[in-house]
Design a protein around this motif. Sequence first.
Motif, PDB file in Angstrom:
ATOM      1  N   GLN A 186       0.924  -1.119   0.401  1.00 41.42           N
ATOM      2  CA  GLN A 186       0.473   0.278   0.233  1.00 41.42           C
ATOM      3  C   GLN A 186       0.890   1.305  -0.011  1.00 41.42           C
ATOM      4  O   GLN A 186       1.772   1.073   0.494  1.00 41.42           O
TER       5      GLN A 186
ATOM      6  N   THR B 261      -5.569  -1.093   3.454  1.00 39.47           N
ATOM      7  CA  THR B 261      -6.505  -2.202   2.588  1.00 39.47           C
ATOM      8  C   THR B 261      -5.643  -3.639   2.641  1.00 39.47           C
ATOM      9  O   THR B 261      -6.299  -4.535   1.870  1.00 39.47           O
ATOM     10  N   THR B 262      -4.802  -4.001   3.360  1.00 40.24           N
ATOM     11  CA  THR B 262      -4.064  -5.671   3.939  1.00 40.24           C
ATOM     12  C   THR B 262      -4.013  -5.561   5.496  1.00 40.24           C
ATOM     13  O   THR B 262      -3.527  -4.750   5.871  1.00 40.24           O
TER      14      THR B 262
ATOM     15  N   ALA C 266     -13.323  -3.981   3.150  1.00 40.90           N
ATOM     16  CA  ALA C 266     -11.794  -3.542   2.734  1.00 40.90           C
ATOM     17  C   ALA C 266     -11.557  -5.119   1.582  1.00 40.90           C
ATOM     18  O   ALA C 266     -10.039  -5.967   0.799  1.00 40.90           O
TER      19      ALA C 266
ATOM     20  N   ARG D 138     -12.312  -2.810  10.433  1.00 41.99           N
ATOM     21  CA  ARG D 138     -12.255  -2.696   8.619  1.00 41.99           C
ATOM     22  C   ARG D 138     -11.726  -3.747   8.590  1.00 41.99           C
ATOM     23  O   ARG D 138     -11.496  -4.914   8.782  1.00 41.99           O
TER      24      ARG D 138
END
Length: 359
Positions: free
Chosen positions: A216, A228-229, A269, A352
């Motif tokens: 990212q 995002t991961t 996500a 998330r």
Amino acid sequence: MKHLVSFKNIQKTYDGIRPVVKDLNLDIKEGEFVTLLGPSGSGKTTSLMMLAGFETPTHGEIFLKDKPLHNLPPHKRDIGMVFQNYALFPHMTIEQNLAFPLSVRKMNSVDRKAKVRKALDMVKLSEFATRYPAQLSGGQQQRVALARALVFEPKLVLMDEPLGALDKQLREHMQLEIKHLHQQLGLTVVYVTHDQSEALTMSDRVAVFNDGIIQQIDSPPAIYEAPTTRFVAQFIGENNTLLGTFVYKDAGLTVARLADGSLIRAISAVEAVPGDQVALCIRPERVIVGPAGSSPLTARIQEYIYLGDHVRMITEIAGQPDFMIKLPASQMNASWTVGSTISVSWAPEHIRALDMTTH
């Protein structure tokens, strides 16, 4: 704003089999402070060394001001470098160390002296001009190394773990000094570190590397608040992960079920179908503690650690241990003891749903 540096489809392997850097594409704008962050062996330092000219890409091309660098040796790239070990010449005085890159560039002695004086003033070391590196402290030597990288006024400065050898207080002071110089001089800085707080403090953008790939790249707040991961969530700062099963999507939010049947709503996500396992990630400071029974989620306290200004409670939620809650010390309740239960909650925007993979 123009791109000063561009990595295009860069790959690097040392043995012809295992790539250390895999298909790196990265554009850096003029005046940006970009940090390459990641664990040892993630490819961040190799990427920096290819830009400096000390390593050659196996595949792909690096551009500086739209010009390919593959035929240019390091000393002709007009790039300043700062290393962790300072790399100062021990037999030269401080002013001689600073004059060296100017001599290599065939600058006349009058201009050379003026630039050395200006660089020493910039790092507040003018009175040490005639001393040798061994007569300076570690912090002073690092400032000399910084001045030497800036003395010929490069537009691009590369820094490889430059503060790693300094103690915590001095390191934090130097972080601010480097940041201020970056802003005052309009420098473009590419900075390598494995220290997350350093990256968050100093950077315009952070590129998180793992296994030769940028996981990212984003602003520090986005990297921290919106990973995002799962790897980024766990590598940057402190993070809790609850494992759940994807049930459905509701108004853009993922709804997942924990082992005890509790339903959790989280920012989505991840692409998932019902029955898929998802990782639900939340920062310890985003957890809200209320009176027992005030929330559908119950946490059992396993341990709590007093750290002066704040307290960390290690708890178990839905049969999952080691869930950390971080609270200001003023919010601690005397009734919270090991073995007791508390109610916990959080805003859906602070948790998330991420992929289960950790790399």
